[in-house]
Design a protein around this motif. Sequence first.
Motif, PDB file in Angstrom:
ATOM      1  N   GLU A  32     -33.304  -1.224  32.310  1.00  0.00           N
ATOM      2  CA  GLU A  32     -32.750  -2.059  31.251  1.00  0.00           C
ATOM      3  C   GLU A  32     -33.766  -3.147  30.892  1.00  0.00           C
ATOM      4  N   PHE A  33     -33.854  -3.476  29.616  1.00  0.00           N
ATOM      5  CA  PHE A  33     -34.643  -4.624  29.189  1.00  0.00           C
ATOM      6  C   PHE A  33     -33.764  -5.869  29.226  1.00  0.00           C
ATOM      7  N   ALA A  34     -34.351  -6.999  29.593  1.00  0.00           N
ATOM      8  CA  ALA A  34     -33.634  -8.265  29.462  1.00  0.00           C
ATOM      9  C   ALA A  34     -33.359  -8.521  27.993  1.00  0.00           C
ATOM     10  N   GLU A  35     -32.282  -9.243  27.697  1.00  0.00           N
ATOM     11  CA  GLU A  35     -31.926  -9.502  26.303  1.00  0.00           C
ATOM     12  C   GLU A  35     -33.047 -10.201  25.554  1.00  0.00           C
ATOM     13  N   ASP A  36     -33.794 -11.069  26.250  1.00  0.00           N
ATOM     14  CA  ASP A  36     -34.893 -11.779  25.595  1.00  0.00           C
ATOM     15  C   ASP A  36     -36.227 -11.067  25.768  1.00  0.00           C
ATOM     16  N   GLY A  37     -36.207  -9.873  26.366  1.00  0.00           N
ATOM     17  CA  GLY A  37     -37.429  -9.092  26.536  1.00  0.00           C
ATOM     18  C   GLY A  37     -38.367  -9.606  27.604  1.00  0.00           C
ATOM     19  N   SER A  38     -37.897 -10.510  28.462  1.00  0.00           N
ATOM     20  CA  SER A  38     -38.781 -11.144  29.438  1.00  0.00           C
ATOM     21  C   SER A  38     -39.014 -10.300  30.683  1.00  0.00           C
ATOM     22  N   TYR A  39     -38.169  -9.310  30.924  1.00  0.00           N
ATOM     23  CA  TYR A  39     -38.370  -8.456  32.089  1.00  0.00           C
ATOM     24  C   TYR A  39     -37.702  -7.103  31.873  1.00  0.00           C
ATOM     25  N   ILE A  40     -38.094  -6.157  32.725  1.00  0.00           N
ATOM     26  CA  ILE A  40     -37.453  -4.848  32.772  1.00  0.00           C
ATOM     27  C   ILE A  40     -36.789  -4.720  34.139  1.00  0.00           C
ATOM     28  N   LYS A  41     -35.544  -4.304  34.141  1.00  0.00           N
ATOM     29  CA  LYS A  41     -34.803  -4.127  35.384  1.00  0.00           C
ATOM     30  C   LYS A  41     -34.720  -2.643  35.710  1.00  0.00           C
ATOM     31  N   TYR A  42     -35.250  -2.277  36.880  1.00  0.00           N
ATOM     32  CA  TYR A  42     -35.170  -0.907  37.369  1.00  0.00           C
ATOM     33  C   TYR A  42     -34.036  -0.834  38.385  1.00  0.00           C
ATOM     34  N   LEU A  43     -33.080   0.039  38.129  1.00  0.00           N
ATOM     35  CA  LEU A  43     -31.880   0.121  38.962  1.00  0.00           C
ATOM     36  C   LEU A  43     -32.014   1.241  39.988  1.00  0.00           C
ATOM     37  N   ASN A  44     -31.780   0.894  41.228  1.00  0.00           N
ATOM     38  CA  ASN A  44     -31.769   1.867  42.316  1.00  0.00           C
ATOM     39  C   ASN A  44     -30.650   1.431  43.261  1.00  0.00           C
ATOM     40  N   LYS A  45     -29.407   1.569  42.753  1.00  0.00           N
ATOM     41  CA  LYS A  45     -28.247   0.989  43.414  1.00  0.00           C
ATOM     42  C   LYS A  45     -28.157   1.398  44.888  1.00  0.00           C
ATOM     43  N   PRO A  46     -27.865   0.400  45.754  1.00  0.00           N
ATOM     44  CA  PRO A  46     -27.416  -0.966  45.431  1.00  0.00           C
ATOM     45  C   PRO A  46     -28.547  -1.956  45.200  1.00  0.00           C
ATOM     46  N   SER A  47     -29.791  -1.471  45.180  1.00  0.00           N
ATOM     47  CA  SER A  47     -30.922  -2.371  44.982  1.00  0.00           C
ATOM     48  C   SER A  47     -31.374  -2.373  43.522  1.00  0.00           C
ATOM     49  N   GLN A  48     -32.259  -3.301  43.205  1.00  0.00           N
ATOM     50  CA  GLN A  48     -32.857  -3.350  41.876  1.00  0.00           C
ATOM     51  C   GLN A  48     -34.246  -3.978  41.989  1.00  0.00           C
ATOM     52  N   ALA A  49     -35.045  -3.762  40.965  1.00  0.00           N
ATOM     53  CA  ALA A  49     -36.369  -4.372  40.902  1.00  0.00           C
ATOM     54  C   ALA A  49     -36.571  -4.938  39.508  1.00  0.00           C
ATOM     55  N   LEU A  50     -37.019  -6.167  39.440  1.00  0.00           N
ATOM     56  CA  LEU A  50     -37.301  -6.815  38.161  1.00  0.00           C
ATOM     57  C   LEU A  50     -38.809  -6.918  37.977  1.00  0.00           C
ATOM     58  N   VAL A  51     -39.301  -6.404  36.868  1.00  0.00           N
ATOM     59  CA  VAL A  51     -40.716  -6.546  36.524  1.00  0.00           C
ATOM     60  C   VAL A  51     -40.794  -7.479  35.318  1.00  0.00           C
ATOM     61  N   PHE A  52     -41.227  -8.707  35.566  1.00  0.00           N
ATOM     62  CA  PHE A  52     -41.331  -9.706  34.508  1.00  0.00           C
ATOM     63  C   PHE A  52     -42.570  -9.427  33.662  1.00  0.00           C
ATOM     64  N   LEU A  53     -42.406  -9.486  32.351  1.00  0.00           N
ATOM     65  CA  LEU A  53     -43.482  -9.186  31.415  1.00  0.00           C
ATOM     66  C   LEU A  53     -44.111 -10.478  30.921  1.00  0.00           C
ATOM     67  N   VAL A  54     -45.402 -10.619  31.170  1.00  0.00           N
ATOM     68  CA  VAL A  54     -46.123 -11.832  30.769  1.00  0.00           C
ATOM     69  C   VAL A  54     -47.264 -11.442  29.840  1.00  0.00           C
ATOM     70  N   CYS A  55     -47.266 -12.024  28.652  1.00  0.00           N
ATOM     71  CA  CYS A  55     -48.325 -11.768  27.672  1.00  0.00           C
ATOM     72  C   CYS A  55     -49.636 -12.361  28.169  1.00  0.00           C
ATOM     73  N   ALA A  56     -50.652 -11.515  28.267  1.00  0.00           N
ATOM     74  CA  ALA A  56     -51.954 -11.975  28.741  1.00  0.00           C
ATOM     75  C   ALA A  56     -53.051 -11.177  28.047  1.00  0.00           C
ATOM     76  N   GLU A  57     -54.049 -11.870  27.555  1.00  0.00           N
ATOM     77  CA  GLU A  57     -55.160 -11.185  26.899  1.00  0.00           C
ATOM     78  C   GLU A  57     -56.167 -10.736  27.951  1.00  0.00           C
ATOM     79  N   SER A  58     -55.733  -9.799  28.775  1.00  0.00           N
ATOM     80  CA  SER A  58     -56.568  -9.289  29.857  1.00  0.00           C
ATOM     81  C   SER A  58     -56.113  -7.881  30.202  1.00  0.00           C
ATOM     82  N   ASP A  59     -56.826  -7.267  31.124  1.00  0.00           N
ATOM     83  CA  ASP A  59     -56.411  -5.950  31.587  1.00  0.00           C
ATOM     84  C   ASP A  59     -55.091  -6.063  32.346  1.00  0.00           C
ATOM     85  N   ASP A  60     -54.367  -4.970  32.392  1.00  0.00           N
ATOM     86  CA  ASP A  60     -53.077  -4.966  33.079  1.00  0.00           C
ATOM     87  C   ASP A  60     -53.243  -5.397  34.539  1.00  0.00           C
TER      88      ASP A  60
END
Length: 227
Positions: A136-164
Motif C-alpha cells: 500500500e502507498f501512504a496517502e501522502d506518498g511518503s512511504y510504501i507499506k509491505y504487508l506480511n501479516k502479522p508483520s509489516q515493513a515500511l519503506v519511506f521514500l525520500v527524494c534525493a538527486e543521487s543513486d538509489d
Amino acid sequence: MDESDYLRRLVLITLLCVLPSVYCKDICVKKTPCRCEFPNGTYIDLTPSANNIAFKTLTSLTPRSQDEATLTTYYYHPCHDITMNTLNTKDSITRNNCDKPSALCRHGSVWNKTRPDTLIKFEEYYEYIGSSNDLEFAEDGSYIKYLNKPSQALVFLVCAESDDQLEIKDLSDPSSLELIFYSRNACLKPEHSKVDISAWDFPLMQIACRTLLRMSNAENSTTTTLL
C-alpha cells in the motif's frame, strides 16, 4: 414546502457538500506497485529503480554481546519481485523463506567467539519480508507499506538527486521494520495529464447520480402536476 420536499433538498445539499471532499481529497492513489498519483496529476514513480535486475542492499552489524554479533543484510527491489540466488550458501542455511520471488528479504548470520579472537558463524537464515503483490502507498506518498501479516515493513521514500540508496530507519519493533529509500525516482513528478477518473469510486458516484436524477424527476413531476 412539505416534509418530503424538505428531505429531498437536504439530501441534495448533503451530496453536494460531501462529494467534493471525497473526490478532491489529496491522496496518492496506487496505480501500479511502482506508482501512485495525486488528484492534481502529480505522481511518484519508482519504475526506473525497478528496471535494475539487482536488489538494493544494506548491511548492518548488531552486537548481541561481547562474544556474539549478527550481520544483517536487507535486500530491496521496488515494484516487482525477483528471486534471490542462495545456492552458493545452501549448505550453511538453517532456514530460507526467500526461495520465492520477493521485493523485500532479510539475510542474517550469527557469529560467536567460540575461540579466542575468532568469530565463527553458527547460524545463517533468509527471511521473507514483503512482496509487490501486497503493498500500500501512504496517502501522502511518503512511504510504501509491505504487508506480511502479522508483520509489516515500511519503506519511506525520500527524494534525493543521487543513486538509489537504502538505509535503516527503525528496527526497534520486530513486527514493523522501517527502512528509507533515497532516490531521484522518489521525487514528486509534475502533472502529465488531466485528472484520472479511474481512481474515483464509481459505485458511490452512480448512487449519487441516481439519487440526484430521481430528485430531479420528482421535482419535474410535482411541477407538471401543479401546472
